[in-house]
Design a protein around this motif. Structure first.
Motif, PDB file in Angstrom:
ATOM      1  N   ALA A 144     -34.544  21.466  57.966  1.00  0.00           N
ATOM      2  CA  ALA A 144     -35.518  20.511  58.478  1.00  0.00           C
ATOM      3  C   ALA A 144     -36.192  19.674  57.385  1.00  0.00           C
ATOM      4  O   ALA A 144     -36.535  18.525  57.626  1.00  0.00           O
ATOM      5  CB  ALA A 144     -36.584  21.243  59.282  1.00  0.00           C
ATOM      6  N   VAL A 145     -36.403  20.234  56.202  1.00  0.00           N
ATOM      7  CA  VAL A 145     -37.123  19.525  55.142  1.00  0.00           C
ATOM      8  C   VAL A 145     -36.418  19.769  53.803  1.00  0.00           C
ATOM      9  O   VAL A 145     -35.510  20.584  53.702  1.00  0.00           O
ATOM     10  CB  VAL A 145     -38.596  19.986  55.036  1.00  0.00           C
ATOM     11  CG1 VAL A 145     -39.361  19.662  56.313  1.00  0.00           C
ATOM     12  CG2 VAL A 145     -38.691  21.462  54.732  1.00  0.00           C
ATOM     13  N   LYS A 146     -36.898  19.065  52.779  1.00  0.00           N
ATOM     14  CA  LYS A 146     -36.372  19.236  51.429  1.00  0.00           C
ATOM     15  C   LYS A 146     -36.492  20.703  51.007  1.00  0.00           C
ATOM     16  O   LYS A 146     -37.497  21.360  51.257  1.00  0.00           O
ATOM     17  CB  LYS A 146     -37.169  18.353  50.477  1.00  0.00           C
ATOM     18  CG  LYS A 146     -36.805  18.484  49.016  1.00  0.00           C
ATOM     19  CD  LYS A 146     -37.718  17.606  48.166  1.00  0.00           C
ATOM     20  CE  LYS A 146     -37.547  17.856  46.707  1.00  0.00           C
ATOM     21  NZ  LYS A 146     -38.102  19.123  46.249  1.00  0.00           N
ATOM     22  N   ASN A 147     -35.443  21.198  50.351  1.00  0.00           N
ATOM     23  CA  ASN A 147     -35.470  22.573  49.852  1.00  0.00           C
ATOM     24  C   ASN A 147     -36.588  22.736  48.826  1.00  0.00           C
ATOM     25  O   ASN A 147     -36.812  21.852  48.003  1.00  0.00           O
ATOM     26  CB  ASN A 147     -34.154  22.921  49.150  1.00  0.00           C
ATOM     27  CG  ASN A 147     -32.969  22.950  50.069  1.00  0.00           C
ATOM     28  OD1 ASN A 147     -33.036  22.566  51.230  1.00  0.00           O
ATOM     29  ND2 ASN A 147     -31.852  23.408  49.550  1.00  0.00           N
ATOM     30  N   ARG A 148     -37.247  23.869  48.849  1.00  0.00           N
ATOM     31  CA  ARG A 148     -38.238  24.180  47.818  1.00  0.00           C
ATOM     32  C   ARG A 148     -37.592  24.883  46.646  1.00  0.00           C
ATOM     33  O   ARG A 148     -38.185  25.003  45.570  1.00  0.00           O
ATOM     34  CB  ARG A 148     -39.350  25.050  48.406  1.00  0.00           C
ATOM     35  CG  ARG A 148     -40.086  24.271  49.490  1.00  0.00           C
ATOM     36  CD  ARG A 148     -41.482  24.634  49.723  1.00  0.00           C
ATOM     37  NE  ARG A 148     -42.285  24.816  48.546  1.00  0.00           N
ATOM     38  CZ  ARG A 148     -43.434  25.452  48.575  1.00  0.00           C
ATOM     39  NH1 ARG A 148     -43.893  25.956  49.691  1.00  0.00           N
ATOM     40  NH2 ARG A 148     -44.138  25.599  47.481  1.00  0.00           N
ATOM     41  N   LEU A 149     -36.386  25.370  46.824  1.00  0.00           N
ATOM     42  CA  LEU A 149     -35.600  26.013  45.780  1.00  0.00           C
ATOM     43  C   LEU A 149     -34.228  25.372  45.820  1.00  0.00           C
ATOM     44  O   LEU A 149     -33.674  25.153  46.902  1.00  0.00           O
ATOM     45  CB  LEU A 149     -35.488  27.516  46.077  1.00  0.00           C
ATOM     46  CG  LEU A 149     -34.593  28.339  45.173  1.00  0.00           C
ATOM     47  CD1 LEU A 149     -35.243  28.523  43.807  1.00  0.00           C
ATOM     48  CD2 LEU A 149     -34.322  29.695  45.804  1.00  0.00           C
ATOM     49  N   TRP A 184     -30.451  13.377  35.632  1.00  0.00           N
ATOM     50  CA  TRP A 184     -29.730  14.242  36.550  1.00  0.00           C
ATOM     51  C   TRP A 184     -29.426  13.471  37.829  1.00  0.00           C
ATOM     52  O   TRP A 184     -30.017  12.437  38.106  1.00  0.00           O
ATOM     53  CB  TRP A 184     -30.534  15.505  36.851  1.00  0.00           C
ATOM     54  CG  TRP A 184     -31.822  15.265  37.569  1.00  0.00           C
ATOM     55  CD1 TRP A 184     -31.995  15.194  38.918  1.00  0.00           C
ATOM     56  CD2 TRP A 184     -33.112  15.048  36.997  1.00  0.00           C
ATOM     57  NE1 TRP A 184     -33.311  14.956  39.228  1.00  0.00           N
ATOM     58  CE2 TRP A 184     -34.019  14.855  38.060  1.00  0.00           C
ATOM     59  CE3 TRP A 184     -33.583  14.998  35.691  1.00  0.00           C
ATOM     60  CZ2 TRP A 184     -35.368  14.613  37.855  1.00  0.00           C
ATOM     61  CZ3 TRP A 184     -34.926  14.765  35.497  1.00  0.00           C
ATOM     62  CH2 TRP A 184     -35.806  14.580  36.557  1.00  0.00           C
ATOM     63  N   VAL A 185     -28.495  14.028  38.600  1.00  0.00           N
ATOM     64  CA  VAL A 185     -28.102  13.413  39.868  1.00  0.00           C
ATOM     65  C   VAL A 185     -28.398  14.415  40.978  1.00  0.00           C
ATOM     66  O   VAL A 185     -27.950  15.561  40.918  1.00  0.00           O
ATOM     67  CB  VAL A 185     -26.600  13.051  39.868  1.00  0.00           C
ATOM     68  CG1 VAL A 185     -26.186  12.467  41.207  1.00  0.00           C
ATOM     69  CG2 VAL A 185     -26.279  12.101  38.714  1.00  0.00           C
ATOM     70  N   VAL A 186     -29.154  13.983  41.984  1.00  0.00           N
ATOM     71  CA  VAL A 186     -29.464  14.844  43.122  1.00  0.00           C
ATOM     72  C   VAL A 186     -28.373  14.663  44.168  1.00  0.00           C
ATOM     73  O   VAL A 186     -28.022  13.541  44.534  1.00  0.00           O
ATOM     74  CB  VAL A 186     -30.849  14.524  43.725  1.00  0.00           C
ATOM     75  CG1 VAL A 186     -31.153  15.455  44.891  1.00  0.00           C
ATOM     76  CG2 VAL A 186     -31.935  14.626  42.662  1.00  0.00           C
ATOM     77  N   MET A 187     -27.832  15.795  44.609  1.00  0.00           N
ATOM     78  CA  MET A 187     -26.759  15.787  45.601  1.00  0.00           C
ATOM     79  C   MET A 187     -27.103  16.775  46.702  1.00  0.00           C
ATOM     80  O   MET A 187     -28.069  17.534  46.591  1.00  0.00           O
ATOM     81  CB  MET A 187     -25.429  16.156  44.938  1.00  0.00           C
ATOM     82  CG  MET A 187     -25.060  15.223  43.799  1.00  0.00           C
ATOM     83  SD  MET A 187     -23.400  15.472  43.183  1.00  0.00           S
ATOM     84  CE  MET A 187     -22.488  14.573  44.456  1.00  0.00           C
ATOM     85  N   ALA A 188     -26.302  16.763  47.756  1.00  0.00           N
ATOM     86  CA  ALA A 188     -26.452  17.735  48.837  1.00  0.00           C
ATOM     87  C   ALA A 188     -25.083  18.323  49.144  1.00  0.00           C
ATOM     88  O   ALA A 188     -24.060  17.626  49.084  1.00  0.00           O
ATOM     89  CB  ALA A 188     -27.028  17.072  50.080  1.00  0.00           C
ATOM     90  N   ASP A 189     -25.065  19.611  49.456  1.00  0.00           N
ATOM     91  CA  ASP A 189     -23.810  20.255  49.842  1.00  0.00           C
ATOM     92  C   ASP A 189     -23.457  19.838  51.275  1.00  0.00           C
ATOM     93  O   ASP A 189     -24.207  19.069  51.901  1.00  0.00           O
ATOM     94  CB  ASP A 189     -23.890  21.777  49.646  1.00  0.00           C
ATOM     95  CG  ASP A 189     -24.800  22.512  50.619  1.00  0.00           C
ATOM     96  OD1 ASP A 189     -25.174  21.951  51.678  1.00  0.00           O
ATOM     97  OD2 ASP A 189     -25.140  23.673  50.332  1.00  0.00           O
ATOM     98  N   PRO A 190     -22.340  20.289  51.822  1.00  0.00           N
ATOM     99  CA  PRO A 190     -21.941  19.844  53.158  1.00  0.00           C
ATOM    100  C   PRO A 190     -22.930  20.142  54.286  1.00  0.00           C
ATOM    101  O   PRO A 190     -22.835  19.538  55.349  1.00  0.00           O
ATOM    102  CB  PRO A 190     -20.614  20.577  53.390  1.00  0.00           C
ATOM    103  CG  PRO A 190     -20.044  20.722  52.021  1.00  0.00           C
ATOM    104  CD  PRO A 190     -21.250  21.025  51.153  1.00  0.00           C
ATOM    105  N   GLU A 191     -23.885  21.041  54.079  1.00  0.00           N
ATOM    106  CA  GLU A 191     -24.906  21.298  55.101  1.00  0.00           C
ATOM    107  C   GLU A 191     -26.258  20.692  54.741  1.00  0.00           C
ATOM    108  O   GLU A 191     -27.262  20.959  55.389  1.00  0.00           O
ATOM    109  CB  GLU A 191     -25.028  22.794  55.383  1.00  0.00           C
ATOM    110  CG  GLU A 191     -23.825  23.326  56.129  1.00  0.00           C
ATOM    111  CD  GLU A 191     -24.117  24.553  56.961  1.00  0.00           C
ATOM    112  OE1 GLU A 191     -25.302  24.885  57.200  1.00  0.00           O
ATOM    113  OE2 GLU A 191     -23.133  25.180  57.383  1.00  0.00           O
ATOM    114  N   GLY A 192     -26.305  19.879  53.692  1.00  0.00           N
ATOM    115  CA  GLY A 192     -27.525  19.163  53.357  1.00  0.00           C
ATOM    116  C   GLY A 192     -28.451  19.848  52.378  1.00  0.00           C
ATOM    117  O   GLY A 192     -29.546  19.350  52.110  1.00  0.00           O
TER     118      GLY A 192
END
Length: 131
Positions: A69-74, A110-118
């Motif tokens: 639902a929101v940005k990961n905290r970790l 650095w580059v911020v990315m997301a895995d296949p589940e976000g």
């Protein structure tokens, strides 16, 4: 008395798919699985080795019904070992990752990315030799 950091658990919809993605990213192997989870790592943990010293952590992908639902905290930071940061970003895009914006701004090393589940992760400095 002390504890060890032995695994990092990631909630997800499809543990098999996410485990396969991260196995490709890190050159890990599946070391355990159950009906609703998959554990991956670079080694098969034993109680004796974990007690003796801090060992590399494993990743455990656990199936949950809710979505992110929101940005990961970790989040994970990954460092390419034999390519530039940008070359690694291109490889990860080919594996199913996406670039994402979490408010980091344009001028970052650095580059911020997301895995296949976000789930967000960062590709940071390359550890490749600079010959």
């Amino acid at each position: 008395m002390t504890s060890r950091f032995t695994e990092l658990s990631v909630d997800c919809h499809d543990p098999e798919r996410l485990a396969a993605f991260w196995c490709e990213v890190f050159d890990f192997k599946v070391i355990d699985r159950s009906e609703d989870s998959v554990e991956i790592g670079s080694w098969v943990p034993t109680v004796e080795e974990v007690r003796a010293r801090q060992m590399p952590t494993t990743l455990v992908f656990v199936q949950v019904p809710e979505g992110k639902a929101v940005k990961n905290r970790l989040h994970l930071d990954v460092s390419p070992i034999d390519a530039s940061t940008e070359d690694e970003v291109i490889r990860l895009l080919g594996l199913g990752a996406t670039r994402t914006d979490v408010g980091q701004g344009p001028d970052r090393s650095w580059v911020v990315m997301a895995d296949p589940e976000g789930n967000e992760f960062c590709v940071v400095r390359s550890l490749a030799s600079q010959d």
